[in-house]
Design a protein around this motif. Sequence first.
Motif, mmCIF file in Angstrom:
data_model
loop_
_atom_site.group_PDB
_atom_site.id
_atom_site.type_symbol
_atom_site.label_atom_id
_atom_site.label_comp_id
_atom_site.label_asym_id
_atom_site.label_seq_id
_atom_site.Cartn_x
_atom_site.Cartn_y
_atom_site.Cartn_z
ATOM 1 N N ILE A 164 22.140 27.419 109.990
ATOM 2 C CA ILE A 164 21.711 27.538 111.379
ATOM 3 C C ILE A 164 21.730 29.016 111.778
ATOM 4 O O ILE A 164 22.651 29.764 111.444
ATOM 5 C CB ILE A 164 22.651 26.744 112.303
ATOM 6 N N ASN A 165 20.705 29.447 112.493
ATOM 7 C CA ASN A 165 20.631 30.822 112.981
ATOM 8 C C ASN A 165 21.453 30.931 114.261
ATOM 9 O O ASN A 165 20.924 30.942 115.372
ATOM 10 C CB ASN A 165 19.167 31.207 113.221
ATOM 11 N N THR A 166 22.785 31.017 114.095
ATOM 12 C CA THR A 166 23.683 31.039 115.263
ATOM 13 C C THR A 166 23.502 32.288 116.119
ATOM 14 O O THR A 166 23.880 32.287 117.292
ATOM 15 C CB THR A 166 25.148 30.948 114.804
ATOM 16 N N ALA A 167 22.905 33.331 115.569
ATOM 17 C CA ALA A 167 22.676 34.550 116.355
ATOM 18 C C ALA A 167 21.726 34.294 117.518
ATOM 19 O O ALA A 167 21.729 35.044 118.500
ATOM 20 C CB ALA A 167 22.130 35.655 115.462
ATOM 21 N N ARG A 168 20.923 33.240 117.425
ATOM 22 C CA ARG A 168 20.002 32.915 118.533
ATOM 23 C C ARG A 168 20.754 32.569 119.806
ATOM 24 O O ARG A 168 20.205 32.670 120.906
ATOM 25 C CB ARG A 168 19.109 31.730 118.134
ATOM 26 N N ALA A 169 22.018 32.144 119.658
ATOM 27 C CA ALA A 169 22.791 31.735 120.835
ATOM 28 C C ALA A 169 23.482 32.905 121.520
ATOM 29 O O ALA A 169 24.198 32.701 122.506
ATOM 30 C CB ALA A 169 23.836 30.691 120.426
ATOM 31 N N LEU A 183 26.722 35.659 125.792
ATOM 32 C CA LEU A 183 27.001 36.705 126.771
ATOM 33 C C LEU A 183 27.178 36.117 128.170
ATOM 34 O O LEU A 183 28.062 36.538 128.924
ATOM 35 C CB LEU A 183 25.869 37.735 126.765
ATOM 36 N N ALA A 184 26.339 35.133 128.500
ATOM 37 C CA ALA A 184 26.446 34.503 129.815
ATOM 38 C C ALA A 184 27.759 33.735 129.946
ATOM 39 O O ALA A 184 28.436 33.812 130.987
ATOM 40 C CB ALA A 184 25.259 33.562 130.038
ATOM 41 N N VAL A 185 28.133 33.005 128.889
ATOM 42 C CA VAL A 185 29.387 32.250 128.911
ATOM 43 C C VAL A 185 30.574 33.202 129.019
ATOM 44 O O VAL A 185 31.531 32.950 129.760
ATOM 45 C CB VAL A 185 29.504 31.363 127.648
ATOM 46 N N SER A 186 30.528 34.315 128.281
ATOM 47 C CA SER A 186 31.610 35.302 128.348
ATOM 48 C C SER A 186 31.757 35.860 129.763
ATOM 49 O O SER A 186 32.885 36.050 130.251
ATOM 50 C CB SER A 186 31.348 36.445 127.362
ATOM 51 N N ALA A 187 30.619 36.118 130.423
ATOM 52 C CA ALA A 187 30.668 36.613 131.801
ATOM 53 C C ALA A 187 31.299 35.577 132.729
ATOM 54 O O ALA A 187 32.080 35.921 133.626
ATOM 55 C CB ALA A 187 29.263 36.970 132.279
ATOM 56 N N LEU A 188 30.991 34.291 132.497
ATOM 57 C CA LEU A 188 31.584 33.228 133.311
ATOM 58 C C LEU A 188 33.089 33.139 133.087
ATOM 59 O O LEU A 188 33.854 32.887 134.026
ATOM 60 C CB LEU A 188 30.920 31.886 132.990
ATOM 61 N N GLY A 221 31.859 26.161 119.950
ATOM 62 C CA GLY A 221 30.479 26.565 119.713
ATOM 63 C C GLY A 221 30.181 26.680 118.231
ATOM 64 O O GLY A 221 29.135 26.232 117.753
ATOM 65 N N HIS A 222 31.099 27.291 117.478
ATOM 66 C CA HIS A 222 30.926 27.389 116.022
ATOM 67 C C HIS A 222 31.010 26.006 115.371
ATOM 68 O O HIS A 222 30.293 25.725 114.411
ATOM 69 C CB HIS A 222 31.999 28.308 115.434
ATOM 70 N N LEU A 223 31.898 25.143 115.892
ATOM 71 C CA LEU A 223 32.003 23.790 115.360
ATOM 72 C C LEU A 223 30.703 23.028 115.573
ATOM 73 O O LEU A 223 30.224 22.326 114.659
ATOM 74 C CB LEU A 223 33.156 23.047 116.051
ATOM 75 N N ALA A 224 30.136 23.152 116.769
ATOM 76 C CA ALA A 224 28.877 22.449 117.064
ATOM 77 C C ALA A 224 27.768 22.924 116.131
ATOM 78 O O ALA A 224 26.981 22.109 115.623
ATOM 79 C CB ALA A 224 28.482 22.679 118.525
ATOM 80 N N LEU A 237 37.673 23.630 122.365
ATOM 81 C CA LEU A 237 36.744 22.643 121.809
ATOM 82 C C LEU A 237 35.464 22.520 122.622
ATOM 83 O O LEU A 237 34.556 21.777 122.233
ATOM 84 C CB LEU A 237 37.426 21.269 121.714
ATOM 85 N N ILE A 238 35.365 23.221 123.745
ATOM 86 C CA ILE A 238 34.115 23.218 124.506
ATOM 87 C C ILE A 238 32.999 23.758 123.607
ATOM 88 O O ILE A 238 33.132 24.847 123.037
ATOM 89 C CB ILE A 238 34.239 24.087 125.777
ATOM 90 N N PRO A 239 31.908 23.015 123.428
ATOM 91 C CA PRO A 239 30.870 23.405 122.452
ATOM 92 C C PRO A 239 29.965 24.540 122.923
ATOM 93 O O PRO A 239 28.742 24.397 122.997
ATOM 94 C CB PRO A 239 30.091 22.104 122.248
ATOM 95 N N LEU A 240 30.579 25.659 123.267
ATOM 96 C CA LEU A 240 29.836 26.841 123.685
ATOM 97 C C LEU A 240 30.406 28.067 122.981
ATOM 98 O O LEU A 240 31.630 28.222 122.894
ATOM 99 C CB LEU A 240 29.931 27.042 125.206
#
Length: 430
Positions: free
Chosen positions: A393-398, A403-408, A367-370, A358-361
């Motif tokens: 919403i243009n979710t591709a902008r995120a 990528l940064a969140v995935s690396a974390l 993230g998809h829910l947000a 549920l973390i909005p990222l």
Amino acid sequence: MGVGIALLGLLVSIAWHELGHLVPAKKFGVTVTQYMIGFGPTLYSRVRRGTEYGLKAVPLGGYIRMLGMYPAESQLPMATAGRRDPLRVAGPRRWMREIAAEAREYSASEVSPRHRAHTFSALPPGKRIVVMLGGPLANLVLAFVLLAVAYCAIGAPTTSTTIAGVAECVSASGAECTDQDAPSPAEQAGIEPGDTIVAWNGTEIEEWAELQTLIREGGDAPAVVTVDRDGGRVDLTVAPVVVERPVEGGGTAHVAVVGINPVLVLERMGPGELLTTFGDGLGRTFGMIVTLPAQLIDLVGSLVSGGERSDGVIGLVGVGRIAGEATSTDNAFGVTGSVLVLLELIAALNMALFAFNLIPLLPLDGGHLAGALWEMARRRIARWRGRPDPGPINTARALPLTLAVSALFVLLVVVLVIADLVQPVSLTGG
């Protein structure tokens, strides 16, 4: 065996989570091309009704692949096309727009004309919320069912008022007894293992916590303890001693001690108590998620300095270790106790999957829910103000943030694996 059960529980939890996405997605007519448990090379797969179901080599997650996860350029408003054009900006902004444009193009390339109405991005925001919330809710339901089986069918470990053991002495330091230490108050009073305490100074006792409170409040004043021994009541006089002991949260306190410990029993919970316990566990899980950054900093600090690891977040290696201990370490309830620990462990894992997702990222479900919630709110505001529909919403902008969140997340897994190997967590605290 415990490690194997934990791994199986993890795989079932992941599969159940993805099923929570799959069922509503198919119900709403979305084309789902893959349902996969794990990542990496495919070990087994089978295509059924247009969906490939499979198991991959690395069981650290799972996914379903829905067509049109990102809205195509044709679905986005023409009025904002300039904000998406990479050629109109330079530097990092161009790079981010290029990534988003490539993602939209790739997503659109997978969609044939006959599937355009059956994509995830074509769903109204409300249905997208149902699809993305289905996975976490599936884990929440599974956690509740597992705890219901554990606590309502088996029972929760509870202290009884029956004496399991009597200490030989009560040393001031809490260390092992020596010849210089006097016998414990319980031994001097003649309390024996198997006695059931029914009253303390005339006050009837039903729970161990009540007895602890009365001993603490009475200090070192002599008291009459009434025990049930072999079906008859026996009155004994006991004189507690006051010693200094560590207290939770740090420091010490002077407490009255008798030198007895209780028999543990399994007591089944009722529906109300189960709901309270479940709510408390869920609250602690969300608290763990909120404090996760601080916990990781402390964990890295303890790894670098070689200090003691504090209680908190553990990784899959740690979960496997605890599961192994649960089935190999003797406990008060034998096999039943091991089963209880494993059920609690897998339930806690599902609570963590619920809260973490549920973390909005992005790429998490939150993230998809947000995005869907923001799109729904934006459309309603436009309708109230009499303005045209702003579109999806243009979710591709995120994607750069994704990528940064995935690396974390990868870094998080690596740190937890190292910590679980170097500073392992144990059921016994050792």
